[in-house]
Structures are given as structure tokens and as C-alpha cells.
Design a protein around this motif. Structure first.
Motif, mmCIF file in Angstrom:
data_model
loop_
_atom_site.group_PDB
_atom_site.id
_atom_site.type_symbol
_atom_site.label_atom_id
_atom_site.label_comp_id
_atom_site.label_asym_id
_atom_site.label_seq_id
_atom_site.Cartn_x
_atom_site.Cartn_y
_atom_site.Cartn_z
ATOM 1 N N GLY A 271 75.661 -17.712 43.414
ATOM 2 C CA GLY A 271 74.660 -17.714 44.477
ATOM 3 C C GLY A 271 73.686 -16.548 44.407
ATOM 4 N N VAL A 272 73.582 -15.932 43.228
ATOM 5 C CA VAL A 272 72.685 -14.784 43.091
ATOM 6 C C VAL A 272 71.237 -15.222 43.297
ATOM 7 C CG1 VAL A 272 71.808 -13.029 41.492
ATOM 8 C CG2 VAL A 272 74.260 -13.557 41.569
ATOM 9 N N LEU A 273 70.512 -14.453 44.081
ATOM 10 C CA LEU A 273 69.118 -14.755 44.372
ATOM 11 C C LEU A 273 68.225 -14.439 43.177
ATOM 12 C CD1 LEU A 273 68.808 -13.253 47.971
ATOM 13 C CD2 LEU A 273 68.841 -15.683 47.379
ATOM 14 N N VAL A 274 67.221 -15.271 42.997
ATOM 15 C CA VAL A 274 66.154 -14.981 42.044
ATOM 16 C C VAL A 274 65.050 -14.261 42.807
ATOM 17 C CG1 VAL A 274 64.382 -15.978 40.548
ATOM 18 C CG2 VAL A 274 66.701 -16.937 40.561
ATOM 19 N N HIS A 275 64.609 -13.129 42.282
ATOM 20 C CA HIS A 275 63.633 -12.326 43.024
ATOM 21 C C HIS A 275 62.293 -13.038 43.128
ATOM 22 C CE1 HIS A 275 61.725 -9.035 44.907
ATOM 23 N NE2 HIS A 275 61.037 -8.619 43.846
ATOM 24 N N ASN A 276 61.770 -13.101 44.334
ATOM 25 C CA ASN A 276 60.443 -13.640 44.600
ATOM 26 C C ASN A 276 59.593 -12.504 45.164
ATOM 27 O OD1 ASN A 276 58.137 -14.910 45.435
ATOM 28 N ND2 ASN A 276 59.134 -16.382 46.787
ATOM 29 N N ALA A 277 58.738 -11.929 44.319
ATOM 30 C CA ALA A 277 57.976 -10.752 44.718
ATOM 31 C C ALA A 277 56.943 -11.044 45.796
ATOM 32 C CB ALA A 277 57.281 -10.144 43.499
ATOM 33 N N LYS A 278 56.676 -12.327 46.069
ATOM 34 C CA LYS A 278 55.729 -12.683 47.114
ATOM 35 C C LYS A 278 56.409 -12.903 48.473
ATOM 36 C CE LYS A 278 51.921 -14.797 44.497
ATOM 37 N NZ LYS A 278 51.999 -13.814 43.458
ATOM 38 N N ASN A 279 57.723 -12.801 48.507
ATOM 39 C CA ASN A 279 58.477 -13.045 49.744
ATOM 40 C C ASN A 279 58.576 -11.740 50.535
ATOM 41 O OD1 ASN A 279 60.501 -13.465 51.714
ATOM 42 N ND2 ASN A 279 61.393 -15.102 50.481
ATOM 43 N N ARG A 280 57.757 -11.627 51.579
ATOM 44 C CA ARG A 280 57.700 -10.389 52.354
ATOM 45 C C ARG A 280 59.000 -10.139 53.126
ATOM 46 N NH1 ARG A 280 53.317 -7.458 53.248
ATOM 47 N NH2 ARG A 280 53.367 -5.875 54.881
ATOM 48 N N VAL A 281 59.611 -11.205 53.635
ATOM 49 C CA VAL A 281 60.877 -11.054 54.370
ATOM 50 C C VAL A 281 61.954 -10.499 53.446
ATOM 51 C CG1 VAL A 281 62.704 -12.274 55.600
ATOM 52 C CG2 VAL A 281 60.305 -12.873 56.023
ATOM 53 N N LEU A 282 62.017 -11.024 52.237
ATOM 54 C CA LEU A 282 62.996 -10.545 51.266
ATOM 55 C C LEU A 282 62.731 -9.084 50.917
ATOM 56 C CD1 LEU A 282 65.346 -11.092 49.341
ATOM 57 C CD2 LEU A 282 63.681 -11.950 47.663
ATOM 58 N N ALA A 283 61.460 -8.718 50.779
ATOM 59 C CA ALA A 283 61.118 -7.321 50.477
ATOM 60 C C ALA A 283 61.611 -6.391 51.573
ATOM 61 C CB ALA A 283 59.605 -7.187 50.297
ATOM 62 N N HIS A 284 61.415 -6.783 52.834
ATOM 63 C CA HIS A 284 61.903 -5.961 53.946
ATOM 64 C C HIS A 284 63.426 -5.809 53.875
ATOM 65 C CE1 HIS A 284 58.571 -4.972 56.644
ATOM 66 N NE2 HIS A 284 58.016 -6.124 56.311
ATOM 67 N N MET A 285 64.120 -6.895 53.563
ATOM 68 C CA MET A 285 65.580 -6.835 53.486
ATOM 69 C C MET A 285 66.028 -5.900 52.371
ATOM 70 S SD MET A 285 66.397 -10.907 54.060
ATOM 71 C CE MET A 285 68.181 -10.764 54.169
ATOM 72 N N LEU A 286 65.321 -5.946 51.253
ATOM 73 C CA LEU A 286 65.709 -5.125 50.104
ATOM 74 C C LEU A 286 65.525 -3.637 50.371
ATOM 75 C CD1 LEU A 286 64.229 -7.354 47.264
ATOM 76 C CD2 LEU A 286 66.643 -6.738 47.508
ATOM 77 N N VAL A 287 64.388 -3.245 50.966
ATOM 78 C CA VAL A 287 64.147 -1.816 51.158
ATOM 79 C C VAL A 287 65.015 -1.230 52.267
ATOM 80 C CG1 VAL A 287 61.789 -1.992 50.293
ATOM 81 C CG2 VAL A 287 62.193 -2.128 52.763
ATOM 82 N N GLU A 288 65.609 -2.084 53.092
ATOM 83 C CA GLU A 288 66.471 -1.596 54.170
ATOM 84 C C GLU A 288 67.953 -1.602 53.785
ATOM 85 O OE1 GLU A 288 65.550 -0.201 56.812
ATOM 86 O OE2 GLU A 288 63.550 -0.911 57.349
ATOM 87 N N LEU A 289 68.277 -2.004 52.560
ATOM 88 C CA LEU A 289 69.678 -2.046 52.146
ATOM 89 C C LEU A 289 70.293 -0.643 52.192
ATOM 90 C CD1 LEU A 289 69.640 -4.458 49.061
ATOM 91 C CD2 LEU A 289 70.549 -4.927 51.348
ATOM 92 N N PRO A 290 71.461 -0.505 52.797
ATOM 93 C CA PRO A 290 72.110 0.817 52.830
ATOM 94 C C PRO A 290 72.694 1.166 51.463
ATOM 95 C CG PRO A 290 73.507 -0.831 53.884
ATOM 96 C CD PRO A 290 72.219 -1.520 53.545
ATOM 97 N N PHE A 291 72.217 2.272 50.915
ATOM 98 C CA PHE A 291 72.731 2.674 49.604
ATOM 99 C C PHE A 291 74.180 3.117 49.745
ATOM 100 C CE2 PHE A 291 73.620 5.820 46.314
ATOM 101 C CZ PHE A 291 73.416 5.027 45.195
ATOM 102 N N GLY A 292 74.975 2.762 48.755
ATOM 103 C CA GLY A 292 76.414 3.004 48.786
ATOM 104 C C GLY A 292 77.113 1.668 48.886
ATOM 105 N N GLU A 293 76.735 0.912 49.921
ATOM 106 C CA GLU A 293 77.223 -0.464 50.009
ATOM 107 C C GLU A 293 76.489 -1.345 49.004
ATOM 108 O OE1 GLU A 293 77.197 -2.004 54.028
ATOM 109 O OE2 GLU A 293 77.125 0.042 54.813
#
Length: 348
Positions: A271-293
Motif C-alpha cells: 500500500g505504499v503511496l506513489v508521490h504526487n508532487a501536485k497534491n497539496r494535501v499530501l504535501a502538508h501531511m508530509l512536512v508535518e510528519l514527526p521525525f523519529g516516528e
């Protein structure tokens, strides 16, 4: 616009005669070389290239690039860069700032250059400390950071530069770190983007915040701690040598991201996601990921071009002047004018 004909240059063509003066071991040296090596690959012309900076260690950058440059005032580099781009839209403008210069006194200016979508490359060097003024905590310093201004540890929650950029309306957000061999690829993608391209570059301050990024930037085990993103590619990290390949998948129940194991290279079944660089919602989710987890997302996080500010201004001026006499000399000569000579004024 950047429609100039590419020319052939070498690294030497972008080096100045100035002595490069940062602290020995500073990450700024590596970023400078990455930029100087990338510019020839872009076909950039020093005569059409401008580097603009504010105040801070990173802001010495224009002295060391053989092009036009402006070392401006604290936090106001985006305003100067916007004026330069409006005055001559064909110039290739690079803005250099730091976590202090760009996100404290300059946060307002940085927000506006992003929301306006002025066509330039914005490099924010993030070392999570005020280096030039001797090690005070900065807007991006982690909680509990001990510094001369926070001897008991900072209680501030740090700003997230990429989240700030997305929230300001940036159409391109990338991330890298000073000594990464992949940093030039991020710079090239930013340059190809038509609009304001924001790149956060983690930079090691050898004196006041040494090795603060070793938790993800240290070479040993980097595969497990770095998630390099590319449009159309699966979000994979890790390796069989370091505990197995993993990926980022969508937790549909919680509408959040999660880490999944990848068995025998079958990332689709995991179920690994394929990156969609035009997906703004996905971008927000990625930059908010807590490092470590999660590993640290880097590379091209978001890239979705939109009409640029300067193109809109040029079009507005064209419509405003359409069908009108735009000659200043003729306009001044219209109506009731006088020629002044001696003590008399004779009507014309």
C-alpha cells in the motif's frame, strides 16, 4: 520568465576573487559549492543572474558568486528581490536567507513573496540557531535548546519552514541538506519551476549548534532516516542491510500517514503511496510528519506551477496602456504648457 539562451560556463566562472569567510567546517561552504556547480548545468549566465540576501551568516552568499548581488537589510531581501524581478522580469533571481533572517523579522516579507508567486528561487538555510549573533535560539530551534538567550532551555515550539511556505501559498516546496549529493537535483527542480520556489536547506552550524541534524543527516544509517521524494515514484526508504525496506502508506481510518514494511520489493501490495508532487494535501501531511516516528521527507515535496506575479503585473500594465499614448515626452507637452526663459513666461 527565464527565457534567456543557455550559455556554457564552468565552476570557475561562478567563483569570485573574495576570500570565503565562514567558520571552518560550516555547512555554508558545501551549499555554496552545490550552487556554483549547479549553475553551469542550468546554462545560467552570470550577466543575467542576481543573488539577493538579508542579514546573517548565509547572507554573505552574494559576495562569493560571480554574478550581480545585493546584500540587503535584515529580513527585507524578499522585498528587494521582488523589486528586481518587476524591474527586469528576465533576470534569474536567487534569494538567500536563514531561519532567523527569513522567519523572524523577515517572516512577513517571506510570506508575501510566496503568496504573490514571484518567479525566483528562495533558499532558506536552516541551522536552528542564530549563528552570526553568537548562538541565541532562533524561530526553528527545538524545544529545550540551551543557548545564551535560553540558558535553561527554550520553551518555544519551533516554526516549520516548509509548513510555513505551504501555508503562505508557495507553489514549490523542496528540502535538502548541506552536504547531500542530491541537493543539486532539488536546486535544478526549483529553477525549472515557474514561480516562487522555496527550498529549505538544513545547514550544520559547527560552532553553536554542531551536528544537530545528525539524527537524520549522518551518513551511517541515512537510508532509514531519509525519505527522498520524487514525483511519480513510490515513497520508499530503508534497505535490506539496515533492517528492511519500508514505505509510507495512507492510514484510511485516521486519514493520516503510516510506515509499512515492504516484503520482497512488493511495495504495491504493502500500500505504499506513489508521490504526487501536485497534491497539496499530501504535501502538508508530509512536512508535518514527526521525525523519529517517520523519516525526514526531502527532495521535491510540492511542485504545482501557477501564473507568476510579474506576468500578471506586466499584463495589467499592457491593458492599462492599451490604445493610449505612453510617450512621456508627448504627454508632458499636451495641454497648457509654458516655455520659461529669462523673467518672462510665454504661453505656447
Amino acid at each position: 520568465m527565464n527565457d534567456m539562451t543557455p550559455i556554457t560556463t564552468t565552476l570557475k566562472d561562478w567563483e569570485t576573487d573574495q576570500e570565503v569567510r565562514w567558520c571552518p567546517g560550516c555547512g555554508d561552504y558545501a551549499i555554496l559549492k552545490a550552487v556554483q556547480r549547479t549553475l553551469p548545468q542550468l546554462g545560467a549566465d552570470p550577466k543575467n543572474t542576481v543573488f539577493v540576501s538579508g542579514i546573517g551568516c548565509s547572507s554573505r552568499f552574494p559576495y562569493y558568486v560571480e554574478s550581480y548581488g545585493f546584500h540587503t537589510i535584515h529580513g527585507r531581501a524578499p522585498a528587494f528581490a521582488t523589486g528586481i524581478k518587476l524591474a527586469n522580469p528576465d533576470l534569474d533571481v536567487w534569494l538567500v536567507t536563514g531561519d532567523g533572517d527569513g522567519l523572524s523579522i523577515g517572516g512577513n516579507h517571506l510570506m508575501h513573496v510566496l503568496r504573490r508567486n514571484v518567479n525566483m528561487q528562495i533558499m532558506l538555510f536552516n541551522n536552528e540557531i542564530y549563528g552570526l549573533t553568537k548562538g541565541q535560539y532562533s524561530p526553528t530551534s527545538r524545544e529545550h535548546t540551551r543557548s545564551p538567550s535560553t540558558p535553561l532551555g527554550s520553551v518555544d515550539h519551533p516554526a516549520n519552514p516548509c509548513a510555513f511556505a505551504l501555508g503562505s501559498g508557495a507553489r514549490f516546496v523542496g528540502r535538502g541538506f548541506d552536504v547531500s549529493k542530491k541537493l543539486p537535483d532539488v536546486l535544478k527542480a526549483a529553477h525549472a519551476h515557474q514561480g516562487a520556489a522555496f527550498i529549505e536547506i538544513f545547514q550544520n552550524c559547527i560552532v553553536y549548534n554542531k551536528d544537530v541534524f545528525n539524527d537524520f543527516a549522518a551518513p551511517k544509517g541515512a537510508e532509514d532516516r531519509q525519505l527522498w521524494l520524487a514525483d511519480g515514484e513510490p515513497m520508499l526508504f530503508g534497505s535490506e542491510k539496515t533492517g528492511g525496506v519500508k514505505g509510507i502508506a495512507l492510514d484510511q481510518e485516521n486519514l493520516s500517514l503510516k510506515v509499512v514494511e515492504v516484503v520482497d520489493g512488493d511495495w504495491q501490495s504493502a500500500g505504499v503511496l506513489v508521490h504526487n508532487a501536485k497534491n497539496r494535501v499530501l504535501a502538508h501531511m508530509l512536512v508535518e510528519l514527526p521525525f523519529g516516528e517517520f523519516p525526514m521527507p526531502m527532495g521535491i515535496i510540492y511542485d504545482d506551477p501557477a501564473p507568476t506575479y510579474e506576468s500578471a503585473v506586466i499584463e495589467e500594465k499592457r491593458r492599462a496602456s492599451e490604445g493610449k499614448d505612453t510617450s512621456i515626452a508627448r504627454l508632458l507637452a499636451k495641454g497648457q504648457t509654458w516655455t520659461v526663459g529669462g523673467t518672462a513666461a510665454d504661453p505656447v
